[in-house]
Motif scaffolding. Structure first.
Motif, PDB file in Angstrom:
ATOM      1  N   PHE A 140      63.268  16.837  -2.392  1.00 15.24           N
ATOM      2  CA  PHE A 140      63.028  18.191  -2.177  1.00 15.24           C
ATOM      3  C   PHE A 140      62.553  18.218  -0.669  1.00 15.24           C
ATOM      4  O   PHE A 140      61.855  17.478  -0.037  1.00 15.24           O
ATOM      5  N   ASN A 141      62.717  19.632  -0.215  1.00 13.88           N
ATOM      6  CA  ASN A 141      62.090  20.186   1.284  1.00 13.88           C
ATOM      7  C   ASN A 141      61.422  21.351   0.876  1.00 13.88           C
ATOM      8  O   ASN A 141      61.951  22.349   0.683  1.00 13.88           O
ATOM      9  N   SER A 142      60.172  21.266   1.370  1.00 12.67           N
ATOM     10  CA  SER A 142      59.179  22.241   1.370  1.00 12.67           C
ATOM     11  C   SER A 142      59.243  23.179   2.647  1.00 12.67           C
ATOM     12  O   SER A 142      59.060  22.631   3.730  1.00 12.67           O
ATOM     13  N   GLN A 143      59.505  24.434   2.617  1.00 12.91           N
ATOM     14  CA  GLN A 143      59.162  25.332   3.761  1.00 12.91           C
ATOM     15  C   GLN A 143      58.220  26.488   3.360  1.00 12.91           C
ATOM     16  O   GLN A 143      58.277  27.184   2.336  1.00 12.91           O
ATOM     17  N   PHE A 144      57.371  26.309   4.282  1.00 11.66           N
ATOM     18  CA  PHE A 144      56.000  27.223   3.994  1.00 11.66           C
ATOM     19  C   PHE A 144      56.422  28.526   4.708  1.00 11.66           C
ATOM     20  O   PHE A 144      56.615  28.777   5.855  1.00 11.66           O
ATOM     21  N   VAL A 145      55.971  29.586   4.091  1.00 12.23           N
ATOM     22  CA  VAL A 145      56.081  30.828   4.490  1.00 12.23           C
ATOM     23  C   VAL A 145      54.939  31.269   5.357  1.00 12.23           C
ATOM     24  O   VAL A 145      53.786  31.167   4.892  1.00 12.23           O
ATOM     25  N   MET A 146      55.214  31.509   6.722  1.00  3.58           N
ATOM     26  CA  MET A 146      54.132  31.704   7.776  1.00  3.58           C
ATOM     27  C   MET A 146      53.740  33.377   7.827  1.00  3.58           C
ATOM     28  O   MET A 146      52.742  33.414   8.165  1.00  3.58           O
ATOM     29  N   ASN A 147      54.866  34.113   7.599  1.00  7.64           N
ATOM     30  CA  ASN A 147      54.400  35.389   7.752  1.00  7.64           C
ATOM     31  C   ASN A 147      55.653  36.218   6.986  1.00  7.64           C
ATOM     32  O   ASN A 147      56.947  35.707   7.085  1.00  7.64           O
ATOM     33  N   SER A 148      55.265  37.114   6.162  1.00  6.02           N
ATOM     34  CA  SER A 148      56.244  37.850   5.445  1.00  6.02           C
ATOM     35  C   SER A 148      56.989  39.099   6.319  1.00  6.02           C
ATOM     36  O   SER A 148      55.838  39.929   6.632  1.00  6.02           O
ATOM     37  N   VAL A 149      57.813  39.101   6.827  1.00  7.74           N
ATOM     38  CA  VAL A 149      58.370  40.316   7.683  1.00  7.74           C
ATOM     39  C   VAL A 149      59.067  41.043   6.676  1.00  7.74           C
ATOM     40  O   VAL A 149      59.034  42.446   6.801  1.00  7.74           O
ATOM     41  N   LYS A 150      59.751  40.992   5.489  1.00  3.06           N
ATOM     42  CA  LYS A 150      60.055  41.733   4.345  1.00  3.06           C
ATOM     43  C   LYS A 150      60.138  40.921   3.193  1.00  3.06           C
ATOM     44  O   LYS A 150      60.858  39.834   3.179  1.00  3.06           O
ATOM     45  N   SER A 151      59.798  41.499   2.003  1.00  7.98           N
ATOM     46  CA  SER A 151      59.755  40.877   0.937  1.00  7.98           C
ATOM     47  C   SER A 151      60.249  42.055  -0.054  1.00  7.98           C
ATOM     48  O   SER A 151      59.413  42.978  -0.205  1.00  7.98           O
ATOM     49  N   SER A 152      61.245  42.181  -0.664  1.00  7.50           N
ATOM     50  CA  SER A 152      61.799  43.307  -1.563  1.00  7.50           C
ATOM     51  C   SER A 152      62.752  42.893  -2.824  1.00  7.50           C
ATOM     52  O   SER A 152      63.381  41.542  -2.656  1.00  7.50           O
ATOM     53  N   THR A 153      62.688  43.671  -3.762  1.00  3.30           N
ATOM     54  CA  THR A 153      63.620  43.397  -4.944  1.00  3.30           C
ATOM     55  C   THR A 153      64.590  44.449  -4.925  1.00  3.30           C
ATOM     56  O   THR A 153      65.527  44.260  -5.680  1.00  3.30           O
ATOM     57  N   LYS A 154      64.547  45.238  -3.940  1.00  4.46           N
ATOM     58  CA  LYS A 154      65.498  46.574  -4.084  1.00  4.46           C
ATOM     59  C   LYS A 154      67.157  45.969  -3.409  1.00  4.46           C
ATOM     60  O   LYS A 154      67.054  45.367  -2.474  1.00  4.46           O
ATOM     61  N   ILE A 155      68.120  46.677  -4.333  1.00  5.41           N
ATOM     62  CA  ILE A 155      69.435  46.457  -4.124  1.00  5.41           C
ATOM     63  C   ILE A 155      69.762  47.791  -3.485  1.00  5.41           C
ATOM     64  O   ILE A 155      69.850  48.781  -4.364  1.00  5.41           O
ATOM     65  N   THR A 156      69.773  48.321  -2.316  1.00  5.67           N
ATOM     66  CA  THR A 156      70.117  49.831  -2.100  1.00  5.67           C
ATOM     67  C   THR A 156      71.618  50.079  -2.494  1.00  5.67           C
ATOM     68  O   THR A 156      72.601  49.371  -1.701  1.00  5.67           O
ATOM     69  N   LEU A 157      71.618  50.947  -3.075  1.00  4.39           N
ATOM     70  CA  LEU A 157      73.257  51.401  -3.532  1.00  4.39           C
ATOM     71  C   LEU A 157      73.395  52.542  -2.644  1.00  4.39           C
ATOM     72  O   LEU A 157      72.862  53.821  -2.482  1.00  4.39           O
ATOM     73  N   ASP A 158      74.729  52.499  -1.806  1.00  3.82           N
ATOM     74  CA  ASP A 158      75.238  53.758  -0.950  1.00  3.82           C
ATOM     75  C   ASP A 158      75.796  54.710  -2.011  1.00  3.82           C
ATOM     76  O   ASP A 158      76.364  54.466  -3.031  1.00  3.82           O
ATOM     77  N   ILE A 159      75.614  56.014  -1.528  1.00  2.88           N
ATOM     78  CA  ILE A 159      76.029  56.962  -2.326  1.00  2.88           C
ATOM     79  C   ILE A 159      77.062  57.792  -1.564  1.00  2.88           C
ATOM     80  O   ILE A 159      76.929  57.887  -0.433  1.00  2.88           O
TER      81      ILE A 159
END
Length: 156
Positions: A137-156
């Motif tokens: 396994f390879n661990s990558q540590f988050v240094m800064n959160s630029v964007k964290s989202s669960t949204k899937i934007t739907l085009d209308i």
């Protein structure tokens, strides 16, 4: 099977992804529909499993889980009962926020929320071992959160 979405469904989904606690009246006003129509549409989207669940998103730092780690995992054997056991273990583990089976050089990527490095170390020692079918396994540590989202934007 994909559920056919019209523009009203997409607008509802975009609004609820921004704030699932929006009152029906507010959603109906934004859509220009009645409260009854809005409620019926949301129920249909929920019944069709387009809306899987409504959740509260918390601030990891404020709840004592400031150390986020992306973990790339290579399995010893793929598509075996051992892999399925690992999947169940990760799905049930409270520190694991997300577990994805991926293509490429690794088999899985995890997003793991931890109190500190000691807690993450315990997690790796207990869960990312040969007995759990993990080769490396390879661990990558988050240094800064630029964007964290669960949204899937739907085009209308």
């Amino acid at each position: 099977m994909m559920h056919a979405l019209d523009d009203i469904d997409k607008k509802i989904l975009n609004l609820l992804q921004d704030d699932a606690a929006l009152p029906l009246k507010t959603i109906a006003e934004k859509l220009g529909t009645s409260i009854a129509t809005t409620q019926r549409r949301i129920s249909q989207l929920t019944d069709a499993k387009v809306i899987e669940r409504s959740v509260a998103i918390v601030d990891a730092v404020k709840v004592g889980r400031p150390l986020t780690v992306l973990v790339l995992i290579k399995m010893v054997n793929s598509n075996t009962p051992l892999q399925h056991r690992f999947e169940r273990l990760m799905a049930a583990h409270p520190q694991v926020m997300s577990c994805y089976e991926i293509s490429g050089d690794y088999d899985f990527v995890l997003i793991v929320a931890n109190q500190d490095m000691q807690e993450y170390h315990r997690f790796t020692r207990q869960n990312l071992t040969g007995e759990n079918n993990v080769a490396t396994f390879n661990s990558q540590f988050v240094m800064n959160s630029v964007k964290s989202s669960t949204k899937i934007t739907l085009d209308i």
